[in-house]
Design a protein around this motif. Structure first.
Motif, short mmCIF file in Angstrom:
data_model
loop_
_atom_site.label_atom_id
_atom_site.label_comp_id
_atom_site.label_asym_id
_atom_site.label_seq_id
_atom_site.Cartn_x
_atom_site.Cartn_y
_atom_site.Cartn_z
N CYS A 134 0.83 -1.20 0.00
CA CYS A 134 0.00 0.00 0.00
C CYS A 134 0.87 1.26 0.00
O CYS A 134 1.81 1.36 0.80
CB CYS A 134 -0.91 0.00 1.23
N ASN A 148 -0.22 4.13 0.98
CA ASN A 148 -0.84 5.08 1.90
C ASN A 148 -0.71 4.72 3.38
O ASN A 148 -1.67 4.91 4.13
CB ASN A 148 -2.33 5.22 1.58
N ASP A 167 -1.74 7.59 5.68
CA ASP A 167 -3.18 7.83 5.65
C ASP A 167 -3.91 6.77 6.46
O ASP A 167 -4.87 7.07 7.17
CB ASP A 167 -3.71 7.83 4.22
N CYS A 168 -3.46 5.54 6.34
CA CYS A 168 -4.07 4.43 7.09
C CYS A 168 -3.91 4.66 8.60
O CYS A 168 -4.87 4.50 9.35
CB CYS A 168 -3.44 3.11 6.67
N TYR A 213 -9.00 2.67 -0.18
CA TYR A 213 -7.71 2.26 -0.74
C TYR A 213 -7.12 1.02 -0.09
O TYR A 213 -6.09 0.52 -0.52
CB TYR A 213 -6.70 3.41 -0.66
#
Length: 83
Positions: free
Chosen positions: A49, A51, A54-55, A71
């Protein structure tokens, strides 16, 4: 960040995401809903991933959730495992 550190970070994110959804990965593995290899695959998908920050933010803002962020690479599997 070393590969080992990266995998640890994503293992933590994947486990936290599962917990946020009400999924205990160890418990569902013991019950046979997933295999230990599936858990490894969850971590590896998470590690792909782009992100992770963001996670981590999503997890900080959502103590409990009914779904993953759009996502999330494990969205489909987690969706099947949500109690």
């Amino acid at each position: 960040m070393t590969d080992r550190d990266r995998l640890r970070r994503h293992a933590d994110l994947a486990d936290r995401m599962a917990s946020t959804l009400g999924i205990d990965l160890q418990e569902v593995a013991i019950k046979g809903a997933i295999t230990p290899d599936d858990i490894s695959d969850i971590v590896l998908r998470c590690a792909d991933c782009p992100n992770p920050d963001d996670c981590a933010g999503f997890l900080a803002r959502n103590a409990q959730s009914k779904c993953t962020p759009e996502y999330c690479r494990n969205q489909e599997l987690f969706g099947r495992l949500v109690p």
